[in-house]
Every structure is written in C-alpha cells, then in structure tokens.
Design a protein around this motif. Structure first.
Motif, mmCIF file in Angstrom:
data_model
loop_
_atom_site.group_PDB
_atom_site.id
_atom_site.type_symbol
_atom_site.label_atom_id
_atom_site.label_comp_id
_atom_site.label_asym_id
_atom_site.label_seq_id
_atom_site.Cartn_x
_atom_site.Cartn_y
_atom_site.Cartn_z
ATOM 1 N N GLU A 131 0.889 -1.018 -0.140
ATOM 2 C CA GLU A 131 -0.024 -0.267 0.019
ATOM 3 C C GLU A 131 0.775 1.456 -0.192
ATOM 4 N N GLY A 132 1.770 1.368 0.269
ATOM 5 C CA GLY A 132 2.962 2.642 0.463
ATOM 6 C C GLY A 132 2.416 3.700 1.941
ATOM 7 N N PRO A 133 4.115 4.293 2.062
ATOM 8 C CA PRO A 133 3.610 4.154 3.821
ATOM 9 C C PRO A 133 2.362 5.567 3.977
ATOM 10 N N LYS A 134 2.266 5.993 4.866
ATOM 11 C CA LYS A 134 1.076 7.049 5.460
ATOM 12 C C LYS A 134 1.186 8.027 4.664
ATOM 13 N N GLY A 135 0.584 9.549 4.814
ATOM 14 C CA GLY A 135 0.762 10.309 4.886
ATOM 15 C C GLY A 135 1.506 10.933 4.123
ATOM 16 N N ALA A 136 2.645 12.402 4.115
ATOM 17 C CA ALA A 136 3.909 12.412 3.603
ATOM 18 C C ALA A 136 4.524 13.044 4.248
ATOM 19 N N ALA A 137 6.008 12.969 3.537
ATOM 20 C CA ALA A 137 7.178 13.312 4.798
ATOM 21 C C ALA A 137 7.326 14.443 5.214
ATOM 22 N N GLY A 138 7.564 14.329 6.535
ATOM 23 C CA GLY A 138 7.844 15.465 8.060
ATOM 24 C C GLY A 138 8.514 16.878 6.584
ATOM 25 N N SER A 139 8.128 17.552 7.722
ATOM 26 C CA SER A 139 9.050 19.199 7.322
ATOM 27 C C SER A 139 9.100 20.228 8.403
ATOM 28 N N PRO A 140 9.917 19.081 9.528
ATOM 29 C CA PRO A 140 10.827 18.655 9.510
ATOM 30 C C PRO A 140 11.115 17.133 8.796
ATOM 31 N N LEU A 141 11.604 17.077 8.616
ATOM 32 C CA LEU A 141 11.869 15.590 8.884
ATOM 33 C C LEU A 141 12.275 14.889 10.532
ATOM 34 N N ARG A 142 11.679 13.918 10.379
ATOM 35 C CA ARG A 142 11.256 13.164 11.971
ATOM 36 C C ARG A 142 12.678 11.832 11.829
ATOM 37 N N LEU A 143 13.136 11.842 12.190
ATOM 38 C CA LEU A 143 14.202 10.004 12.057
ATOM 39 C C LEU A 143 13.624 9.029 13.993
ATOM 40 N N ALA A 144 13.394 8.005 13.928
ATOM 41 C CA ALA A 144 12.846 6.810 14.468
ATOM 42 C C ALA A 144 14.091 6.642 15.400
ATOM 43 N N VAL A 145 14.384 6.989 16.977
ATOM 44 C CA VAL A 145 15.330 6.792 17.132
ATOM 45 C C VAL A 145 15.014 5.618 19.268
ATOM 46 N N SER A 146 16.091 4.909 19.167
ATOM 47 C CA SER A 146 16.231 4.331 20.829
ATOM 48 C C SER A 146 15.716 5.347 21.569
#
Length: 251
Positions: A131-146
C-alpha cells in the motif's frame, strides 16, 4: 511446493500467533521481575515458532535469535529468519506496546516474505500487501531512534538534516513507524543481527520504502556471520537526502 502467497500468509500468521502467545505470557506472569519476564518471553516465543515451522515448513532451515545456529542454512534454498521477541525491554515494562515479533523468509539470495507483529496494538504488517507509506514526509524530517540509547551518530545526522528525533522501542517498531507515517526514516549504525532487520526490511520493501546499508549498498541475508550492524529504512523520496547526510556526518 509452497506458493508465494502461502509464504506471505505463513509469515503473517506465525508472527501474529506468536504475538498472541506473548501477550498471554505477559499477562499471566506480570508479577515476574523484568529480567525473568524478558527471558520467559524470548523462550516461549522461540519454542513455539520453531515447533510451528517444523510442522508447516519441515524442509526449510531456520535462523532464530534465540536458537543455536544450524549451519545447514548456508546451503539451504529457503531459510526463515526470526526474532521471537524484538524489544524485550519494552515487553517487560507494563503498558508499553512498542515491542514486536519478526518472521521473514529468505529464498535463494532474497527476502521473499515477511511479517512484523505488534501484538499489544493488534497490528501485523505483512508483505502480502503493497500500500505504500501513510501521509507525506515531514518538515522537518523525523528520524525514529531508540528511546533509551539514542546513538551519537543519529543525533549528529539529525542535527545535519535539521531533523527531529522520534524515540520508540524495538527495531521492528522503528522501521514500521516509517510505514505508518510516524517517522520518515530509521537509521541504525550501532550493531544488529540479521533477525533484527530481516522481517522489517522485507515488509518495508514490499510497501515501496527504501532499504539499504548506511553506505547505500544492499542488505544481504543468510550470511555465514549473521552480524549485520547497520541499516536505513526510509521513505523513497527522502532517501537521497538521508544517505547524503550520512556521508556528510561520517566524514
């Protein structure tokens, strides 16, 4: 001979059912100390997955985080790569839902099926859809991190990109957060093994996300040494920027 559709279904059902077992284990043994609950979760999920795979795919090899490495997998055509409980710390903490079960199938050099179950949310991500990812890229970008150990490398990358850090638990959860539209990229360079990323990468690829090593080279599975220390999972439209940022901070 099994069909590709059967493999997708098998991966999804195994991940989901192992997750249900872990949910029952967590509830029944809520009085255990965290270390004991982690060990119990790892063991019961591993034993259940190994038993079920022996029943439904008796001719295939298995590489599991919790099992001895059967070297026969190196000459096998089909190898299931599983992490019976990804995110043991989160599993041992009451109320947390950011832990997962990983089930992936490698066949003749490629990941061909996979599933990531998030049992505490009642969600299983699978290669059976695209299905592809939901939504659109954020501004600023969001990085998943521990959430507990944000690596210096990713912190530096976030500063270079002007990105936000989004803390969360297991590797599978972080990778699937890109698919869910909660993050734009998951970049890891702190050391992992094949079972940490195989299922998330299989699912991410099926849904059109970019996946690679941090230098942009392909992720390769069923190696003699299953250590696979780094990866990038991100929206395809931000891949060039993320990889360029990695090169810049690595210099």
């Amino acid at each position: 001979m099994t069909s590709p559709a059967d493999d997708h279904t098998t991966a999804s059902e195994l991940a989901a059912q192992a997750g249900e077992l872990l949910e029952r284990t967590r509830s029944t043994h809520a009085d255990l100390e965290p270390r004991a609950l982690k060990d119990l979760g790892d063991r019961v999920s591993h034993e259940w997955l190994m038993s079920r795979l022996a029943q439904v795919r008796p001719d295939d090899s298995v590489l599991s985080e919790e099992g001895a490495d059967d070297r026969a997998r190196l000459s096998a055509d089909r190898v299931w790569i599983v992490d019976p409980l990804d995110g043991t710390r989160e599993f041992s903490e009451p109320g947390r839902d950011d832990w997962a079960v990983h089930v992936a199938l490698w066949e003749r050099g490629e990941l061909v099926a996979g599933a990531v179950a998030r049992p505490a949310k009642g969600v299983t991500y699978s290669t059976s859809t695209s299905e592809g990812p939901k939504g659109a890229a954020g501004s600023p970008l969001r990085l998943a991190v521990s959430r507990s150990r944000p690596p210096e490398f990713v912190t530096a990358l976030a500063e270079h990109l002007g990105a936000e850090l989004v803390p969360m638990g297991s590797a599978g959860v972080k990778a699937m957060s890109v698919l869910d539209g909660e993050a734009d990229a998951y970049v890891h360079a702190g050391g992992q093994y094949e079972w940490d990323s195989a299922a998330p990468v299989a699912v991410a690829r099926a849904h059109g996300l970019h996946t690679s090593r941090i230098d942009g080279s392909p992720l390769v599975y069923n190696n003699d040494n299953p250590y696979l220390p780094d990866l990038v999972v991100c929206r395809s439209e931000v891949a060039d920027d993320v990889l360029a940022g990695i090169r810049a901070v690595a210099q």
